[in-house]
Design an enzyme around this catalytic site. Structure first.
Site, mmCIF file in Angstrom:
data_model
loop_
_atom_site.group_PDB
_atom_site.id
_atom_site.type_symbol
_atom_site.label_atom_id
_atom_site.label_comp_id
_atom_site.label_asym_id
_atom_site.label_seq_id
_atom_site.Cartn_x
_atom_site.Cartn_y
_atom_site.Cartn_z
ATOM 1 C CB SER A 48 -0.931 0.013 1.212
ATOM 2 O OG SER A 48 -0.179 -0.057 2.402
ATOM 3 C CG ASP A 338 -3.265 6.019 6.601
ATOM 4 O OD1 ASP A 338 -2.080 5.707 6.869
ATOM 5 O OD2 ASP A 338 -3.908 5.482 5.673
ATOM 6 C CG HIS A 341 -0.270 4.229 4.264
ATOM 7 N ND1 HIS A 341 -1.514 3.859 4.712
ATOM 8 C CD2 HIS A 341 0.266 3.139 3.685
ATOM 9 C CE1 HIS A 341 -1.725 2.583 4.412
ATOM 10 N NE2 HIS A 341 -0.665 2.124 3.776
#
Ligand code: NAG
Ligand code: NAG
Length: 374
Positions: A48, A338, A341
């Site tokens: 991600s 977040d 990340h």
């Protein structure tokens, strides 16, 4: 809400070199302004941290296709786990390339694949099992299969000699390892790996799988391969929110567990370079780059290092950023977007260090030097 402990230094183990002076020199390098790409293409594999929308097409709960993700991309959520661009988007800019499009997007065909494709998928690990509780994802092994699909399309688009040359000059970036820890080894309720392996043995398991795939890239004809290590995951809001570390501090035990992975990846790069004539494998020292930012946030304009800009609960890290949630007003003050990340600002520092940095950032050479070899 963001006034408490902002100036606090964040010690987390003995790995971090304090390189603030050098970092500010790197940040002053001029932008690449020309349209002439330094490499013909960039192929991305990863998780991600660098997914550009592949999971939008998968049955996964690990998706970022809603606002406020993309708030700083003109309010356009693309599936990137960032307020804006990711590390590989910003690296592509430094290389003079467009952001590689997502493999799973049906419009990623024809001439659109010529400058590279992004195969990364949120929740993916080096091990197939990592991240399974999020649902479907392209694991490292599946991404290798997908890359071969991409390359066989490209093979039909040029002469054999040109294709060989194209592969040899293209850059491959692999960003893996975080989910093998965060969404495997560090989740003993869901995964048994921490009962079966000691930290060093688990790192060796990851590295032997990784080595096999890296050698496959070489056998496919790829010759420039950049492999960032894992960040100090004990410092991300999600791990701070576990309460396993002292208040305001990183979880040192987590950083120690993954230390052997990073050390091993750097030695693996040495071994691969010795046995792969004509190729350059490069280790990216994400650990020290993020560590440096966390220890010297003001040098980069950051004022908040321990909480997510968008999230809920302790450190805004217990629940990740939800649809239509209000994020912090000024994203460039936060290292973390977040629970897991970095912000675009932090990603851009990582990209510049990978591209311009000294061997303590990118070993044995930086990405710019990789592009000039051969
Ligand atoms: C091969 O590369 C050369 C030089 O860039 C180019 O002129 C030629 O058209 C290419 N041939 C094919 C079949 O792609
Ligand atoms: C946002 O934060 C950055 C970095 O601290 C600062 O330079 C900038 O002026 C801030 N912008 C606003 C609108 O407050």
């Amino acid at each position: 809400m963001n006034t408490n402990g902002q100036k606090m230094k964040v010690p987390f183990g003995g790995y971090v070199l304090i390189l603030a002076v050098m970092a500010s020199v790197i940040l002053q390098q001029p932008e690449l302004v020309t349209g002439q790409a330094r490499v013909p293409a960039m192929f991305v594999l990863g998780d991600s941290l660098v997914d550009s929308g592949n999971n939008n097409f998968l049955q996964s709960v690990a998706r970022a296709n809603y606002l406020p993700y993309g708030i700083d991309l003109n309010f356009r959520p693309t599936g990137r786990f960032s307020n804006g661009l990711t590390f590989v988007d910003l690296l592509a800019q430094l290389l003079g390339l467009p952001s590689p499009p997502a493999f799973a997007d049906p419009t990623t065909t024809g001439n659109r694949i010529l400058q590279g494709v992004n195969h990364a998928s949120a929740a993916a690990g080096i091990l197939d099992e990592s991240g399974y509780h999020y649902g479907a994802r392209f694991t490292l092994s599946q991404q290798m299969v997908n890359l071969e699909t991409t390359l066989s399309q490209l093979r039909t688009m040029m002469s054999p000699q040109n294709f060989t040359d194209y592969l040899a000059r293209s850059l491959v970036v692999l960003v893996f390892g975080s989910n093998d820890y965060i969404n495997n080894y560090l989740l003993p309720n869901l995964y048994s790996s921490s009962f079966r392996y000691r930290p060093a043995d688990f790192a060796n398991l990851l590295l032997s799988q990784y080595a096999r795939q890296l050698l496959t890239l070489y056998s496919l004809g790829l010759r420039k391969i950049f492999i960032p290590g894992v960040a100090p995951l004990g410092c991300i809001p999600n791990q701070r929110a576990t309460g396993a570390g002292p208040p305001g501090r990183c979880v040192d035990s987590v950083n120690q567990i993954l230390g052997t992975f990073n050390e091993g990846l750097k030695s693996l790069v040495d071994q691969l370079n010795q046995r792969s004539p004509g190729a350059i494998f490069v280790y990216g020292n994400t650990y020290s780059a993020i560590g440096d930012i966390l220890n010297n946030p003001a040098a980069y304009g950051f004022s908040v290092v321990d909480r997510a800009c968008c999230g809920i609960g302790r450190n805004q890290g217990q629940i990740t950023c939800l649809p239509m949630q209000n994020p912090c007003p000024n994203r460039s003050q936060y290292v973390f977007w977040d629970a897991f990340h970095p912000t675009q600002t932090a990603n851009s520092i990582l990209a510049r260090r990978a591209f311009y940095g000294p061997p303590s950032d990118a070993y044995p050479v930086n990405v710019q030097q990789m592009t000039l070899l051969r």
